[in-house]
Design a protein around this motif. Structure first.
Motif, PDB file in Angstrom:
ATOM      1  N   TYR A  43       1.088  -1.167  -0.411  1.00 45.44           N
ATOM      2  CA  TYR A  43       0.177   0.542  -0.228  1.00 45.44           C
ATOM      3  C   TYR A  43       0.719   1.192  -0.342  1.00 45.44           C
ATOM      4  O   TYR A  43       0.538   2.403   0.132  1.00 45.44           O
ATOM      5  N   LEU A  44       1.884   1.453  -0.052  1.00 49.39           N
ATOM      6  CA  LEU A  44       2.485   2.473  -0.129  1.00 49.39           C
ATOM      7  C   LEU A  44       3.954   2.311  -1.422  1.00 49.39           C
ATOM      8  O   LEU A  44       4.728   3.254  -1.295  1.00 49.39           O
ATOM      9  N   LEU A  45       3.475   1.468  -2.152  1.00 53.10           N
ATOM     10  CA  LEU A  45       3.606   1.649  -3.559  1.00 53.10           C
ATOM     11  C   LEU A  45       2.742   2.491  -4.414  1.00 53.10           C
ATOM     12  O   LEU A  45       2.188   1.743  -5.335  1.00 53.10           O
ATOM     13  N   TYR A  46       3.197   3.886  -4.117  1.00 55.20           N
ATOM     14  CA  TYR A  46       2.327   5.102  -4.660  1.00 55.20           C
ATOM     15  C   TYR A  46       1.859   5.161  -6.091  1.00 55.20           C
ATOM     16  O   TYR A  46       1.193   5.999  -6.517  1.00 55.20           O
ATOM     17  N   HIS A  47       2.652   4.815  -6.732  1.00 56.25           N
ATOM     18  CA  HIS A  47       2.917   4.698  -8.739  1.00 56.25           C
ATOM     19  C   HIS A  47       2.241   3.863  -8.902  1.00 56.25           C
ATOM     20  O   HIS A  47       1.950   3.339 -10.178  1.00 56.25           O
ATOM     21  N   LEU A  48       1.857   2.389  -8.202  1.00 54.05           N
ATOM     22  CA  LEU A  48       0.607   1.203  -8.515  1.00 54.05           C
ATOM     23  C   LEU A  48      -0.711   1.940  -9.650  1.00 54.05           C
ATOM     24  O   LEU A  48      -0.961   2.285  -9.158  1.00 54.05           O
TER      25      LEU A  48
ATOM     26  N   ILE B 293      -8.691  -6.608   1.910  1.00 53.08           N
ATOM     27  CA  ILE B 293      -8.203  -5.657   0.735  1.00 53.08           C
ATOM     28  C   ILE B 293      -8.227  -5.150   2.830  1.00 53.08           C
ATOM     29  O   ILE B 293      -9.550  -4.026   2.744  1.00 53.08           O
ATOM     30  N   ARG B 294      -7.256  -4.329   2.716  1.00 52.03           N
ATOM     31  CA  ARG B 294      -7.103  -3.143   3.666  1.00 52.03           C
ATOM     32  C   ARG B 294      -7.454  -1.507   3.751  1.00 52.03           C
ATOM     33  O   ARG B 294      -7.787  -2.023   2.212  1.00 52.03           O
ATOM     34  N   PRO B 295      -8.597  -1.208   4.039  1.00 57.13           N
ATOM     35  CA  PRO B 295      -8.766   0.279   3.939  1.00 57.13           C
ATOM     36  C   PRO B 295      -7.330   0.717   3.295  1.00 57.13           C
ATOM     37  O   PRO B 295      -7.559   2.611   2.671  1.00 57.13           O
ATOM     38  N   ASP B 296      -5.999   0.111   3.829  1.00 58.40           N
ATOM     39  CA  ASP B 296      -4.996   1.340   2.748  1.00 58.40           C
ATOM     40  C   ASP B 296      -5.003   1.183   1.262  1.00 58.40           C
ATOM     41  O   ASP B 296      -3.845   2.371   0.923  1.00 58.40           O
ATOM     42  N   ILE B 297      -6.343   0.539   0.927  1.00 56.14           N
ATOM     43  CA  ILE B 297      -5.938   0.649  -0.078  1.00 56.14           C
ATOM     44  C   ILE B 297      -6.306   2.051  -1.192  1.00 56.14           C
ATOM     45  O   ILE B 297      -5.995   2.154  -1.471  1.00 56.14           O
TER      46      ILE B 297
ATOM     47  N   MET C   3      -3.993   4.230  -9.237  1.00 53.89           N
ATOM     48  CA  MET C   3      -4.244   3.349  -9.420  1.00 53.89           C
ATOM     49  C   MET C   3      -5.602   3.023 -10.769  1.00 53.89           C
ATOM     50  O   MET C   3      -6.471   3.760 -10.775  1.00 53.89           O
ATOM     51  N   ARG C   4      -5.391   1.850 -11.744  1.00 55.26           N
ATOM     52  CA  ARG C   4      -5.979   1.846 -12.594  1.00 55.26           C
ATOM     53  C   ARG C   4      -7.047   0.243 -13.055  1.00 55.26           C
ATOM     54  O   ARG C   4      -8.241   0.554 -12.577  1.00 55.26           O
ATOM     55  N   GLU C   5      -5.710  -0.577 -12.947  1.00 57.07           N
ATOM     56  CA  GLU C   5      -6.812  -2.323 -12.667  1.00 57.07           C
ATOM     57  C   GLU C   5      -6.448  -2.425 -11.121  1.00 57.07           C
ATOM     58  O   GLU C   5      -5.805  -3.061 -11.013  1.00 57.07           O
TER      59      GLU C   5
END
Length: 777
Positions: A128-133, A146-150, A156-158
C-alpha cells in the motif's frame, strides 16, 4: 478416470492412505515393519535450486524495466529483486509464494505488480506504500482482505482479485477515482459499499460467482461503465436506477435467480450483449425490441415458452441462445435477423423449422439438438455460410437432400436419430472436418462419405455396421475414428491405409483377428479393441510403432487367457487388460520401458513375475479381484508407483492391511522377510520329505510332479543306491523348487502331496506350517 480412462481409475475401497499399518506381535517380525507408520511420513528432501541470475529475467526498453519471474517454482521472492529501484513491472505469477516481503516497498517506481496463481493469504502493508501502482493483480490466491489502506493507491487503474476469499470490499475503494477495471469474480462478497459510485472512471466491474443478493443503486451512478458482470450470484432483481446507465454495453446476469427480466434492462439502448442464461425466466417482454444495438443475446436454460415477435426486430443480433427452454415454434419473422450468425434452439419442443429461418443467409451455426424435428425445409440450401449443423437427438429417418448443397459445412452432428443412409451428393461437401452419425440405423458404411478426404473426426458408434469398405483408406486427414458398438466381424487390410489415424475405437464388435497391416499405422496412439471375440490376444497390436494407449477389457467379449511375450516390443504408456482370464503376466513385461499405467482387474492372476518390478516408470497398478497370495520379492523397486490397488485378492505376503497403504517400503520389507521365512520353512519341509519316502515312492512322486523323464533318470543315476535315496529326494525337491519358480510355494507343496495320496506326510507338512505361523503371530 472411469471405465473409459486408460489408467482404469476407480474410487478406492478400504481405509484411507494415512491409516496406521497394523503391527505384528511375533518376535519373528523385524523392527523395520514395526516402524512402518513412521516411514509413511518420511519425505525425501529435494536439493535446493540454484539461485536465479536475475539479469536473465530483466527487460529494459529505456522507459519500462520489467522482471519476469513467472513459473519459476519460487517459494520466496529473491532478495536481489528489491535492489532494482527503477523497476516498473514485476511479474511473479504461477509460483508457490505464500507472502510478499516488506522489502517490496523499496520498489518506489513500481507501476505494475502481478502475482496471480500463488498461495498468498495476506497482502503485505508495504504494497500500500507503492504509490505509483497502476495495476495490481492478485488473482487466484487465498487473500481474505483488502485493507482500507488501498485508498493510498490513487494512481490505480486495474485492481484484479478474482479467485480469492474476499468477503467484503472496503469503503475506501471509493478513493480510487482513476480506477477503470475492478475484477472481483469468484470470491465470497455479499454486498458492495455505497462508495463504489465514486469510481466514476470505472469501465469494467466484474463480480461473477460471488454471493450477492442485490446490487446497490450507487453502481448505477458510474456513467463510464461499459461492462457489468454479475453472473453466478443470487440476484433476483436490479435497482430501478439501472436504466440510467448511459454507456453500458455488456450486462452479464447468467446463473442468478431472475424470474422475469427487470424492465429497466429494456431501456439500456447502448447494450450490445445481454446474458440471462440459467435463470427462471418464463417469458421475454415485448420491450426487448428496444435494444436495437444488441448483437449477443443469451437466454439458454430458462423456462421460456415463446419467442416474442419483437425479438426478431433486433436486426443487429449475431448470436442468439435459446437452448433448454420450453419453446414450441420459431416465429416466421425470424428472417428479419439478417445479421444472425449463430442460433441455438436445442432441447426444446420444436417439431418444425420455418423456411424463413433459411433466409438468414449469414447463418454459420445452426443447433437444433434434442427437439422433435423430422425434416428440414428445402430452402436450407440458401445457408451458404453455414459451417456447423447440429441435428442430434431428433426424429430424422431421412436426411434432406438440401444438406448436400451446404458446401461450406465443416461440422455435421446427427447422432441419436433413425437415419440409415446419407443424401446422394453428401460426398461433395469437401470442407467437412467432423461428422457424428452415432446411434442411428446404418447397416452399411456410407461409401459416399469416403470422398470427404479432409474429414478429421468420424463417429459411427452404436449402429449395425457389419463391414468397413476399402475406400476408407482415402481418409487422408482422419485423426479420430469411432466404430464401437457395431457388428463388424473383419477388417480389410486396406483399412490400415488411414495413415494419419491417431485414435481408433473398435470396441464392442465381433472381431476375431486384427490384420498384420496394423503395424503400418504409424500415427495410431490410442486403440480400444475391448469386448470382441478374439480367441487369443492379437499380438500384432504390440508392433504398432507409436501406440501409447491400449484398452483390451473383455467384460462383454471373449476373455483371453494370456498376454503374448511380444508385449516387450510395445512402447505403450497405458494398458488395460481387465476382465480376461489371465493367470500370470509374461516375464518379458520388463521390456515395457514406457508403461505408466497397467490395469488388469478381474482376472485370475495368481503370481506376478519379478520382471514386473523393473518397470521404473510405472505409476498406476490396478490388480483388483485376482488370485494373488503374494507379491514379488523386489516389489518395492516400483518406487514411482502412486496408485496401487489390490483389493479382493487373498494376499498373505504381505497381508492386505500392509498393502492398502500403497507405500512401497514397508510392503517390500515385509515381502523379503516373509520370503526368507518361507524359504527356510520350505527347506525344512524338504528335510522332512527326504526321510519319509522310499525308492518306489520317490519315483512315483517325481512322475506326479511331472518331472521330465530325462531329469528322473539323471537323479536316479547321480544318487544311485539305497544309501543315497534321501539325497535323491532332497535334490528332486530342489529341482521342483527351481522348476516351478514363484509357484513353488508351501501351499502348492502340501496340495500336491494331498493329491498323490501321501496323507501322513501331508499332515506333517501342515503341522510344520501351522507351527511356523504360530511363532510368527
Amino acid at each position: 478416470m472411469k471405465e473409459t480412462d486408460m489408467d482404469g481409475s476407480a474410487d478406492p475401497v478400504g481405509p484411507p492412505e494415512d491409516q496406521n499399518v497394523p503391527q505384528e506381535n511375533s518376535d519373528d517380525v523385524p523392527n523395520d515393519v514395526r516402524e512402518t507408520s513412521q516411514e509413511l511420513t518420511e519425505i525425501d528432501e529435494e536439493p535446493e535450486p540454484e539461485p536465479l541470475n536475475l539479469d536473465d529475467y530483466l527487460f529494459d526498453d529505456g522507459q519500462n524495466v520489467t522482471i519476469d519471474l513467472n513459473e519459476q517454482m519460487l517459494m520466496v521472492v529473491p532478495d536481489g529483486v528489491f535492489s532494482f529501484e527503477k523497476l516498473t513491472h514485476l511479474m511473479l505469477g504461477d509460483n508457490g509464494l505464500t507472502s510478499l516481503p516488506d522489502e517490496i516497498e523499496r520498489l518506489v517506481n513500481l507501476e505494475i505488480l502481478e502475482v496471480p496463481n500463488n498461495n498468498i493469504d495476506v497482502i503485505s502493508n508495504s504494497i500500500y506504500l507503492l504509490y505509483h501502482l497502476r495495476v495490481l493483480d492478485f488473482s487466484n490466491n487465498e487473500v481474505t482482505e483488502i485493507r482500507p489502506d488501498i485508498a493510498s493507491l490513487l494512481d490505480m487503474r486495474e485492481l484484479v482479485f478474482s479467485g480469492n476469499r474476499l468477503t467484503r470490499i472496503p469503503a475506501q475503494i471509493g478513493y480510487l477515482e482513476q480506477l477503470e477495471y475492478l475484477i472481483l469474480s469468484e470470491n465470497r462478497i455479499s454486498e458492495l459499499p455505497n462508495t463504489i459510485g465514486h469510481c466514476q472512471n470505472l469501465k469494467v466491474l466484474a463480480l461473477e460467482r460471488n454471493i450477492l443478493d442485490f446490487i446497490t443503486a450507487e453502481v448505477c451512478k458510474i456513467e463510464e461503465l461499459r461492462r457489468l458482470a454479475l453472473s453466478g450470484n443470487h440476484i433476483t432483481n436490479l435497482p430501478r436506477e439501472t436504466e440510467n446507465f448511459a454507456c453500458l454495453e455488456q450486462l452479464l446476469l447468467d446463473d442468478n435467480e431472475f424470474e422475469f427480466v427487470p424492465i429497466q434492462v429494456y431501456w439500456m439502448e447502448t447494450l450490445t450483449e445481454l446474458a440471462l442464461s440459467g435463470n427462471k425466466l418464463k417469458a421475454i417482454q415485448p420491450e426487448i425490441g428496444n435494444l436495437k444495438n444488441l448483437t449477443i443475446l443469451g437466454l439458454n436454460n430458462n423456462q421460456i415458452e415463446a419467442i416474442p415477435d419483437e425479438l426478431c426486430d433486433l436486426h443487429l443480433i449475431e448470436v442468439l441462445g435459446l437452448e433448454n427452454n420450453q419453446i414450441r415454434e420459431i416465429p416466421d419473422n425470424i428472417s428479419n435477423l439478417y445479421n444472425l450468425k449463430e442460433i441455438y434452439v436445442g432441447n426444446n419442443y420444436i417439431k418444425e423449422i420455418p423456411e424463413n429461418l433459411c433466409w438468414c443467409s449469414n447463418l454459420e451455426v445452426l443447433s437444433l439438438l434434442k427437439n422433435q424435428i423430422s425434416d428440414l425445409p428445402v430452402e436450407l440450401e440458401n445457408l451458404r455460410h453455414l459451417h456447423s449443423l447440429v441435428l442430434t437427438d431428433n426424429v430424422f429417418e431421412v436426411l434432406p437432400p438440401a444438406i448436400s448443397s451446404l458446401h461450406g459445412m465443416e461440422i455435421f452432428l446427427s447422432d441419436g436419430n433413425k437415419v440409415s443412409a446419407l443424401p446422394e451428393d453428401f460426398g461433395s461437401l469437401s470442407k467437412m472436418k467432423q461428422i457424428n452419425l452415432s446411434r442411428n440405423a446404418f447397416t452399411e458404411f456410407p461409401v459416399s462419405m469416403c470422398s470427404l478426404r479432409g474429414l478429421e473426426v468420424l463417429d459411427m458408434r452404436h449402429n449395425q455396421l457389419q463391414a468397413i469398405p476399402k475406400d476408407v483408406s482415402r481418409f487422408d486427414r482422419m485423426r479420430v475414428l469411432n466404430l464401437s458398438n457395431n457388428q463388424i466381424r473383419t477388417l480389410d487390410p486396406d483399412f490400415c491405409g488411414i495413415k494419419n489415424l491417431h485414435v481408433l475405437d473398435l470396441s464392442d464388435n465381433l472381431l476375431d483377428d486384427i490384420p498384420e497391416e496394423f503395424e503400418g499405422m504409424n500415427e495410431l496412439a490410442d486403440l480400444d479393441i475391448s469386448n470382441n471375440q478374439f480367441l487369443q490376444f492379437p499380438k500384432i497390436v504390440f508392433a504398432i510403432p507409436n501406440l501409447e494407449r491400449l484398452k483390451y477389457d473383455q467384460r462383454n467379449g471373449h476373455p483371453t487367457p494370456s498376454l503374448p511375450d511380444e508385449v516387450e516390443f510395445s512402447g505403450l504408456s497405458y494398458l488395460i487388460v481387465s476382465n480376461n482370464t489371465l493367470r500370470t503376466l509374461p516375464n518379458t513385461i520388463n521390456g515395457m520401458k514406457n508403461i505408466q499405467s497397467f490395469v488388469a482387474d478381474n482376472n485370475d492372476i495368481c503370481v506376478l513375475p519379478e520382471a514386473l518390478c523393473e518397470l521404473k516408470n510405472l505409476k498406476v497398478l490396478h490388480l483388483n479381484n485376482n488370485s494373488l497370495t503374494s507379491l514379488p520379492e523386489n516389489f518395492d523397486n516400483l518406487s514411482g508407483l502412486k496408485d496401487l490397488r489390490l483389493y479382493n485378492n487373498p494376499l498373505k505376503t504381505p497381508p492386505m492391511d500392509i498393502c492398502v497403504s500403497g507405500v512401497m517400503q514397508p510392503i517390500g520389507r515385509f515381502i523379503r522377510r516373509a520370503m526368507e521365512r518361507e524359504e527356510l520353512l520350505l527347506l525344512k519341509m524338504f528335510e522332512e520329505i527326504k526321510t519319509s519316502l522310499d525308492k518306489n515312492e520317490i519315483r512315483y512322486m517325481m512322475k506326479k510332479f511331472r518331472f521330465p523323464d530325462t531329469k528322473i533318470t539323471e537323479l536316479e543315476q547321480t544318487y544311485h543306491g539305497k544309501d543315497r535315496i534321501q539325497e535323491r529326494v532332497y535334490n528332486a525337491m530342489l529341482f521342483w523348487k527351481d522348476f516351478k519358480g514363484p509357484l513353488a510355494t508351501i501351499d502348492e507343496l502340501i496340495r500336491v502331496f494331498h493329491i498323490v495320496g501321501y496323507e501322513q506326510l501331508c499332515s506333517k507338512l501342515k503341522s510344520m506350517k501351522i507351527f511356523s505361523q504360530r511363532l510368527r503371530f
